[in-house]
Scaffold this active site. Structure first.
Site, PDB file in Angstrom:
ATOM      1  N   ASN A 161       0.785  -1.237   0.000  1.00 24.47           N
ATOM      2  CA  ASN A 161       0.000   0.000   0.000  1.00 24.47           C
ATOM      3  C   ASN A 161       0.816   1.287   0.000  1.00 24.47           C
ATOM      4  O   ASN A 161       0.322   2.316  -0.450  1.00 24.47           O
ATOM      5  CB  ASN A 161      -1.024  -0.012   1.150  1.00 24.47           C
TER       6      ASN A 161
ATOM      7  N   GLY B 194       2.860  -5.720   7.212  1.00 21.23           N
ATOM      8  CA  GLY B 194       1.873  -6.447   6.412  1.00 21.23           C
ATOM      9  C   GLY B 194       0.701  -6.853   7.265  1.00 21.23           C
ATOM     10  O   GLY B 194       0.444  -6.268   8.328  1.00 21.23           O
ATOM     11  N   GLY B 195      -0.005  -7.871   6.831  1.00 25.86           N
ATOM     12  CA  GLY B 195      -1.227  -8.283   7.516  1.00 25.86           C
ATOM     13  C   GLY B 195      -0.947  -9.189   8.721  1.00 25.86           C
ATOM     14  O   GLY B 195       0.126  -9.779   8.846  1.00 25.86           O
TER      15      GLY B 195
ATOM     16  N   GLY C 198       1.895 -12.047   9.518  1.00 23.84           N
ATOM     17  CA  GLY C 198       2.697 -11.718  10.704  1.00 23.84           C
ATOM     18  C   GLY C 198       2.750 -12.870  11.686  1.00 23.84           C
ATOM     19  O   GLY C 198       3.819 -13.216  12.209  1.00 23.84           O
TER      20      GLY C 198
ATOM     21  N   GLU D 111       4.833  -4.302  11.917  1.00 27.39           N
ATOM     22  CA  GLU D 111       3.808  -3.263  11.725  1.00 27.39           C
ATOM     23  C   GLU D 111       2.648  -3.967  11.054  1.00 27.39           C
ATOM     24  O   GLU D 111       2.750  -4.354   9.882  1.00 27.39           O
ATOM     25  CB  GLU D 111       4.328  -2.161  10.798  1.00 27.39           C
TER      26      GLU D 111
ATOM     27  N   CYS E 248      -3.021   1.385   6.697  1.00 31.36           N
ATOM     28  CA  CYS E 248      -3.103   0.755   8.027  1.00 31.36           C
ATOM     29  C   CYS E 248      -3.688   1.682   9.076  1.00 31.36           C
ATOM     30  O   CYS E 248      -4.185   1.223  10.091  1.00 31.36           O
ATOM     31  CB  CYS E 248      -1.721   0.266   8.454  1.00 31.36           C
TER      32      CYS E 248
END
Ligand code: NAP
Length: 473
Positions: free
Chosen positions: A149, A225-226, A230, A245, A279
């Site tokens: 993103n 990332g997601g 993660g 993150e 995010c």
């Protein structure tokens, strides 16, 4: 474009097509890295660290200053790549390219402030004859894994401090948006970074990820990332430092004494920036019941003015989602919420990857669009009338990146600042406000540790103690 291994830009027969999600045209291709390529990258990164750990701070900073200068001189070129391979409009992409210049510059500045301290050895009995200090040394090979993103600036947030700290890096950018990252690595090499200092591996995270993540030569993973990826990475990593993150479903409280115009403008932008794939994008708006109707009317009217479509047009406010599959997922979540009783105040339609900016109310707590990170251009409105209840609601989900409150009362702002359970509280801004040098990160499933140049440098270095025993003192 090619990937960078052992200082060489290499191709592979097996390629990934990078497409523009607006019209599905192919922009370029990148190689699909194999497990052998991963091994090459790991071995080269170890050699690279032997070089980077010996580079002076001055030399590291010079490389970064020069990189910032190169990007600054080609802002339009960088912005065009960001806009074409991802979801951002050309105006959003220009902002990201400018932020990247600053991110790299501040990384250079912070390299000169990696400080240690003397240690008061005589503060414990028996230490009277010792003298010494600690200094911070680079951690080693850093594995940087980045999302789609912010395909340039989030890469800069990892490469900048890793290089500033004296580490070598292996970068694995998002498969859908690898081109901005490749251009950043090209700029670093042009600026004089030793080629072995960085390995750039393009390929599918699900295929090559474990071989990178689990390898003991990697001393730190910096992942953005997601949550699902993660969790997997955390399970695979073994004993090494991990920074994460992850996602969120950012809550914003609009209290009854808020500046409504400001709140509407900030929250519309915060909800739909980068087609909501952000995010810190606003997902839950908790609005005081005294102003709920007025806020709702203004919010919907402002949303209806949004122009969606071609990212490259100067007057487009919002582009497509990253893929049609993602847009279909959001459409499905909206349908599920409607079935459970939610009302769509505006939007809800989809054409290919283009999803209309969508505002919902009466969203039940059991709907996926309430509980999970939507990562799309939708926002939910909820009426509130009690601050404690609103804070409890805001804290009720397993994320906690940023939260926000609009109010003109210092007491209300302070209470929210202290009781919202997250990594940062914005007052009279939406959650979509980040300064690249602030400590950025979350609690709960939103992440581990903090990014933001000075803070990343702390994470990417370790303290080493030096102690002199001076018996004759
Ligand atoms: P993603 O699907 O989790 O992918 C992120 C990166 O991880 C990609 O490079 C991906 O590679 C890689 N990856 C996936 N599975 C992996 C595995 N098993 N091992 C190693 N690497 C793996 O996330 P995304 O869709 O790109 O980005 C959206 C998510 O990022 C959202 O949840 C968003 O909130 C979060 N995000 C957080 C922040 C923050 O600062 N907190 C900032 C931006 C985004 P492939 O592309 O090859 O799958």
């Amino acid at each position: 474009m090619k990937m960078l291994l052992e200082g060489n830009w290499v191709e592979r027969d097996n390629k990934i097509e990078v497409t523009d999600p607006f019209d599905n045209s192919v922009i370029d291709t990148v190689p699909v890295a194999s497990k052998d390529d991963v091994e090459t990258a790991l071995a080269a990164a170890v050699k690279g660290f032997e070089i980077t750990k010996r580079m002076s701070v001055y030399d590291r900073a010079e490389v970064l200053y020069k990189t910032a200068e190169i990007i600054s001189g080609r802002l339009d070129e960088f912005a065009t790549v960001i806009a074409r391979e991802g979801s951002k409009t050309i105006n959003e992409a220009r902002k990201e390219a400018s932020r990247c210049v600053n991110t790299i510059k501040v990384a250079a500045e912070e390299s000169k402030r990696i400080l240690g301290e003397t240690i008061p050895w005589d503060s414990f009995p028996g230490g009277e004859k010792r003298r010494g200090y600690y200094y911070r040394f680079p951690i080693g090979v850093v594995l940087a894994i980045t999302p789609f993103n912010d395909p340039l600036n989030l890469v800069a947030h990892k490469l900048g401090p890793a290089i500033a700290a004296g580490n070598s890096v292996i970068l694995k950018p998002a498969t859908v948006t690898p081109l901005s990252a490749i251009k950043l690595v090209e700029a670093l090499l042009e600026a004089g970074l030793p080629p072995l200092a960085i390995q750039l591996v393009t390929g599918y995270g699900a295929v090559i990820g474990d071989a990178l993540v689990a390898d003991e030569r990697v001393r730190m993973i910096s992942f953005t990332g997601g949550v699902e990826a993660g969790k997997h990475i955390a399970r695979m990593a073994g004993i090494k430092k991990i920074r994460m993150e992850l996602g969120s479903d950012s809550p914003v409280i609009v209290w009854k004494d808020a500046d409504l115009e400001l709140a509407v403008e900030s929250c519309v932008s915060g909800s739909f920036w980068a087609a909501g794939q952000n995010c810190i994008g606003v997902q839950r708006l908790l609005v005081h019941k005294d102003i709920y109707d007025e806020f709702k009317t203004k919010f919907v009217a402002r949303t209806n003015k949004y122009k969606i479509g071609d990212k490259m047009k100067e007057d487009t406010d919002m582009g497509p989602m990253i893929t049609e599959i993602e847009a279909k997922r959001v459409e499905k979540w909206i349908a599920e919420a409607k079935k459970k009783g939610a009302a769509v105040l505006t939007g809800g339609g989809r054409q290919g990857a283009l999803m209309e900016p969508t505002v919902l109310e009466n969203v039940p707590k059991g709907a996926t669009i309430h509980c999970d990170e939507v990562f799309g251009p939708t926002v939910n409105l909820y009426p509130i009338d009690d601050l404690d209840e609103a804070i409890k609601d805001a804290n009720s989900l397993p994320y906690g990146l940023l939260a926000a409150i609009f109010t003109s009362s210092i007491d209300v702002a302070f209470k929210a600042a202290y009781e919202l359970d997250c990594g940062g509280v914005m007052i009279n801004d939406s959650t979509d406000y980040r300064l690249d040098s602030m400590p950025f990160g979350g609690v709960k499933y939103s992440g581990l540790g903090r990014e933001g140049l000075k803070f990343s440098l702390q994470e990417m270095t370790e303290p080493k103690v030096v102690c002199f025993n001076l018996p004759d003192m």
